[in-house]
Design a protein around this motif. Structure first.
Motif, PDB file in Angstrom:
ATOM      1  N   GLY A  64      22.114  -1.364  -2.913  1.00  0.00           N
ATOM      2  CA  GLY A  64      22.381  -0.443  -1.807  1.00  0.00           C
ATOM      3  C   GLY A  64      21.348   0.659  -1.715  1.00  0.00           C
ATOM      4  N   ASN A  65      20.912   1.169  -2.866  1.00  0.00           N
ATOM      5  CA  ASN A  65      19.911   2.234  -2.857  1.00  0.00           C
ATOM      6  C   ASN A  65      18.582   1.771  -2.288  1.00  0.00           C
ATOM      7  N   ILE A  66      18.129   0.583  -2.723  1.00  0.00           N
ATOM      8  CA  ILE A  66      16.856   0.058  -2.228  1.00  0.00           C
ATOM      9  C   ILE A  66      16.922  -0.185  -0.726  1.00  0.00           C
ATOM     10  N   ARG A  67      18.049  -0.664  -0.257  1.00  0.00           N
ATOM     11  CA  ARG A  67      18.195  -0.889   1.194  1.00  0.00           C
ATOM     12  C   ARG A  67      18.058   0.417   1.961  1.00  0.00           C
ATOM     13  N   GLU A  68      18.631   1.479   1.413  1.00  0.00           N
ATOM     14  CA  GLU A  68      18.551   2.779   2.080  1.00  0.00           C
ATOM     15  C   GLU A  68      17.159   3.399   1.943  1.00  0.00           C
ATOM     16  N   TRP A  69      16.560   3.291   0.755  1.00  0.00           N
ATOM     17  CA  TRP A  69      15.296   3.980   0.508  1.00  0.00           C
ATOM     18  C   TRP A  69      14.090   3.246   1.092  1.00  0.00           C
ATOM     19  N   LEU A  70      14.096   1.908   1.049  1.00  0.00           N
ATOM     20  CA  LEU A  70      12.897   1.144   1.391  1.00  0.00           C
ATOM     21  C   LEU A  70      13.017   0.310   2.664  1.00  0.00           C
ATOM     22  N   PHE A  71      14.219  -0.012   3.088  1.00  0.00           N
ATOM     23  CA  PHE A  71      14.365  -0.918   4.232  1.00  0.00           C
ATOM     24  C   PHE A  71      15.073  -0.266   5.416  1.00  0.00           C
ATOM     25  N   THR A  72      15.162   1.055   5.396  1.00  0.00           N
ATOM     26  CA  THR A  72      15.690   1.808   6.535  1.00  0.00           C
ATOM     27  C   THR A  72      14.716   2.938   6.842  1.00  0.00           C
ATOM     28  N   PRO A  73      13.996   2.877   7.971  1.00  0.00           N
ATOM     29  CA  PRO A  73      14.019   1.828   9.002  1.00  0.00           C
ATOM     30  C   PRO A  73      13.316   0.557   8.534  1.00  0.00           C
ATOM     31  N   THR A  74      13.372  -0.483   9.368  1.00  0.00           N
ATOM     32  CA  THR A  74      12.798  -1.780   9.014  1.00  0.00           C
ATOM     33  C   THR A  74      11.289  -1.666   8.813  1.00  0.00           C
ATOM     34  N   PRO A  75      10.777  -2.060   7.648  1.00  0.00           N
ATOM     35  CA  PRO A  75       9.322  -1.975   7.410  1.00  0.00           C
ATOM     36  C   PRO A  75       8.568  -3.088   8.136  1.00  0.00           C
ATOM     37  N   HIS A  76       7.299  -2.831   8.443  1.00  0.00           N
ATOM     38  CA  HIS A  76       6.429  -3.781   9.131  1.00  0.00           C
ATOM     39  C   HIS A  76       5.216  -4.085   8.244  1.00  0.00           C
ATOM     40  N   PHE A  77       4.923  -5.378   8.027  1.00  0.00           N
ATOM     41  CA  PHE A  77       3.761  -5.791   7.255  1.00  0.00           C
ATOM     42  C   PHE A  77       3.183  -7.064   7.858  1.00  0.00           C
ATOM     43  N   ASP A  78       1.947  -7.371   7.441  1.00  0.00           N
ATOM     44  CA  ASP A  78       1.298  -8.581   7.951  1.00  0.00           C
ATOM     45  C   ASP A  78       1.849  -9.834   7.297  1.00  0.00           C
ATOM     46  N   ASP A  79       2.137  -9.761   5.997  1.00  0.00           N
ATOM     47  CA  ASP A  79       2.600 -10.942   5.274  1.00  0.00           C
ATOM     48  C   ASP A  79       3.338 -10.500   4.005  1.00  0.00           C
ATOM     49  N   PHE A  80       3.794 -11.490   3.230  1.00  0.00           N
ATOM     50  CA  PHE A  80       4.521 -11.192   1.996  1.00  0.00           C
ATOM     51  C   PHE A  80       3.635 -10.493   0.977  1.00  0.00           C
ATOM     52  N   SER A  81       2.348 -10.816   0.961  1.00  0.00           N
ATOM     53  CA  SER A  81       1.456 -10.191  -0.009  1.00  0.00           C
ATOM     54  C   SER A  81       1.413  -8.678   0.192  1.00  0.00           C
ATOM     55  N   GLY A  82       1.248  -8.238   1.441  1.00  0.00           N
ATOM     56  CA  GLY A  82       1.233  -6.804   1.714  1.00  0.00           C
ATOM     57  C   GLY A  82       2.567  -6.146   1.425  1.00  0.00           C
ATOM     58  N   LEU A  83       3.659  -6.836   1.757  1.00  0.00           N
ATOM     59  CA  LEU A  83       4.996  -6.293   1.498  1.00  0.00           C
ATOM     60  C   LEU A  83       5.231  -6.107   0.008  1.00  0.00           C
ATOM     61  N   ASN A  84       4.882  -7.112  -0.809  1.00  0.00           N
ATOM     62  CA  ASN A  84       5.148  -7.021  -2.247  1.00  0.00           C
ATOM     63  C   ASN A  84       4.259  -5.999  -2.931  1.00  0.00           C
ATOM     64  N   ALA A  85       3.031  -5.832  -2.443  1.00  0.00           N
ATOM     65  CA  ALA A  85       2.179  -4.789  -3.008  1.00  0.00           C
ATOM     66  C   ALA A  85       2.783  -3.413  -2.746  1.00  0.00           C
ATOM     67  N   TRP A  86       3.337  -3.221  -1.553  1.00  0.00           N
ATOM     68  CA  TRP A  86       3.972  -1.944  -1.218  1.00  0.00           C
ATOM     69  C   TRP A  86       5.252  -1.728  -2.031  1.00  0.00           C
ATOM     70  N   LEU A  87       6.031  -2.786  -2.233  1.00  0.00           N
ATOM     71  CA  LEU A  87       7.265  -2.671  -3.016  1.00  0.00           C
ATOM     72  C   LEU A  87       6.957  -2.286  -4.463  1.00  0.00           C
ATOM     73  N   ALA A  88       5.925  -2.901  -5.050  1.00  0.00           N
ATOM     74  CA  ALA A  88       5.559  -2.554  -6.431  1.00  0.00           C
ATOM     75  C   ALA A  88       5.110  -1.098  -6.514  1.00  0.00           C
TER      76      ALA A  88
END
Length: 496
Positions: free
Chosen positions: A245-269
């Motif tokens: 629940g915390n990650i959904r609130e902190w990182l996915f609200t609002p909906t993030p935009h990326f080019d691909d999974f590689s960019g998304l996972n680099a940002w998540l790390a």
């Protein structure tokens, strides 16, 4: 409470009458009298809640609940479905009333659904890690996607790690563990899981489990003990459940935009590292500081696990194997044979006789075909006409000089055979050498297969062996002098 204090001051201090106070505050005289003797904050306990809209339909709703209670849990109607059913019966009230009544009804039948009491837990450094999945929404390349997010949590330091995948398949689970242990810099002694099929193969009574074989290979490699929760007992890994629940609130609200999974996972790390600067919930330090204390207690990672799952597949007559409704090519020599396919989160690798014979980047769409033209070159020996309309060759991006030679040859009689011979000759040399050979042939004028193959052989010809050392006893001590005048005598003889 402010109204009570005001009434008491006006009557007991200022001497105003009860009627005057009631008129000025728009209250009844009985209410003013009741407040006169109240010293504490009043508590209102509702004895009965009126249900003007739901009341006539309570019998129908209870009957439906009784009926659904006898069905397997997946077939029972949710509160929303019950609400829609009552609307068809003429109910015009709110959905909240249905939801509230269903909750009360279930608690009355099963008192264990009431709030439970728990024992606070403490963990030693490097002792326990927790894992879970969640569904999140992101925009990748301008298209909205539902992704699967793998959550990891170290119970002592509360350090988190999350990584996104398109699916929850076993190779994704294995890859997530490799990435998480690399991020943490070590492995905890225990990992706690739900009873997901990619981890637990069979659930027995109590805590006994049969774990998935490939997952146990991962556990044996990293030397951690897998522990499966009791079914429907998420509190046994409550930290990671709360993290979802915390990650959904902190990182996915609002909906993030990326080019691909590689960019998304680099940002998540990166964000997982930044969030570790928050204060530890039970210690007078940050999560990052607690993680520095915990890291030496983790088991070190010597060699990363090779996170793939393997399955045998038969190669089709068109040299293709099918993975998740997508098709990938393998060398023509394996058409119609059974090979081993190793699936990882990023690649599809074909293995035969212990050797890797093909490797493709894995895709997650549907009904796509990925052909490597080099896999089909042997077929051109008997079917050179496939160059004109064969899918691997029509969409093959060739260097400019090679493409110019191709266009020139295919306009001539038996040009497809000539270009097929050129490609077959370049199997070992590669496109770079073929590109140079075609450039040289084009400089001479109209290219031909013989000229190009000759240039190609010259380019890839191994260097000549150095001259031999002549033994001392065979070396000339007096070398003969060249005398060109002796040829003049021959001219004279011929003249006569």
């Amino acid at each position: 409470m402010e109204t009570i204090a005001k009434i008491r001051r006006r009557h007991l201090v200022n001497g105003e009458s009860i009627s005057a106070i009631a008129r000025s505050l728009n209250l009844s005289r009985n209410t003013v009298k009741k407040y006169m003797n109240a010293a504490d904050e009043p508590r209102y306990l509702r004895q009965y809640q009126h249900k003007p809209q739901l009341g006539p339909f309570l019998a129908i709703l209870d009957k439906w609940l009784e009926h659904d209670q006898l069905l397997p849990k997946p077939r029972r109607r949710t509160s929303r479905r019950l609400f829609e059913g009552l609307q068809n019966e003429g109910y015009h009230g709110a959905y909240d009333s249905i939801q509230r009544h269903v909750k009360i009804w279930k608690v009355s039948r099963d008192p264990s659904k009431l709030t439970q009491a728990f024992v606070p837990l403490s963990f030693a450094p490097g002792d326990v890690g927790q894992f879970d999945w969640s569904y999140e929404y992101v925009v990748l390349g301008g298209v909205s996607h539902t992704i699967k997010l793998a959550h990891f949590r170290l119970a002592y330091s509360r350090q988190m790690f999350v990584i996104a995948y398109p699916r929850e398949t076993q190779e994704m689970v294995l890859d997530a563990h490799v990435k998480a242990f690399s991020f943490f810099g070590g492995v905890p002694r225990q990992m706690i899981y739900d009873n997901l099929k990619t981890v637990v193969q069979t659930v027995f009574a109590g805590k006994s489990r049969r774990f998935n074989g490939r997952f146990m290979t991962l556990a044996n490699h990293y030397l951690f003990e897998p522990v499966a929760c009791t079914p429907a007992s998420g509190w046994e890994k409550g930290q990671v459940e709360n993290q979802v629940g915390n990650i959904r609130e902190w990182l996915f609200t609002p909906t993030p935009h990326f080019d691909d999974f590689s960019g998304l996972n680099a940002w998540l790390a990166q964000r997982c590292g930044e969030l570790s600067s928050r204060r530890h919930p039970q210690r007078a330090e940050t999560i990052a500081a607690a993680m520095r204390d915990e890291r030496p207690a983790l088991n070190p990672v010597s060699v990363p696990f090779n996170s793939y799952v393997e399955q045998p597949l038969r190669v089709s007559s068109t040299c293709l194997i099918t993975i998740d409704r997508n098709r990938y090519s393998v060398p023509a020599a394996w058409a119609g044979k059974v090979i081993s396919v190793r699936l990882s989160a990023e690649y599809v690798r074909a293995v035969a006789d212990g050797l890797e014979i093909a490797c493709h980047v894995r895709v997650f769409g549907r009904d796509q075909v990925f052909c490597d033209p080099w896999h089909y070159l042997p077929i051109l020996e008997t079917k050179p006409g496939a160059l004109r309309h064969g899918t691997p060759f029509v969409n093959w991006t060739l260097p400019l000089s090679v493409e110019n030679v191709r266009q020139a040859l295919l306009t001539e009689p038996k040009g497809d055979r000539a270009f097929a011979d050129i490609l077959l000759g370049a199997r070992d040399a590669g496109l770079e050498a073929l590109d140079i050979a075609c450039q040289l042939a084009l400089e001479y004028g109209k290219p031909s297969a013989a000229v190009i193959l000759n240039e190609l052989r010259r380019l890839v010809e191994p260097p000549r062996a150095p001259s031999l050392d002549v033994p001392e006893n065979l070396r000339l001590f007096t070398e003969p002098l060249a005398d060109c005048t002796r040829y003049d005598s021959l001219l004279a003889v011929n003249h006569v």
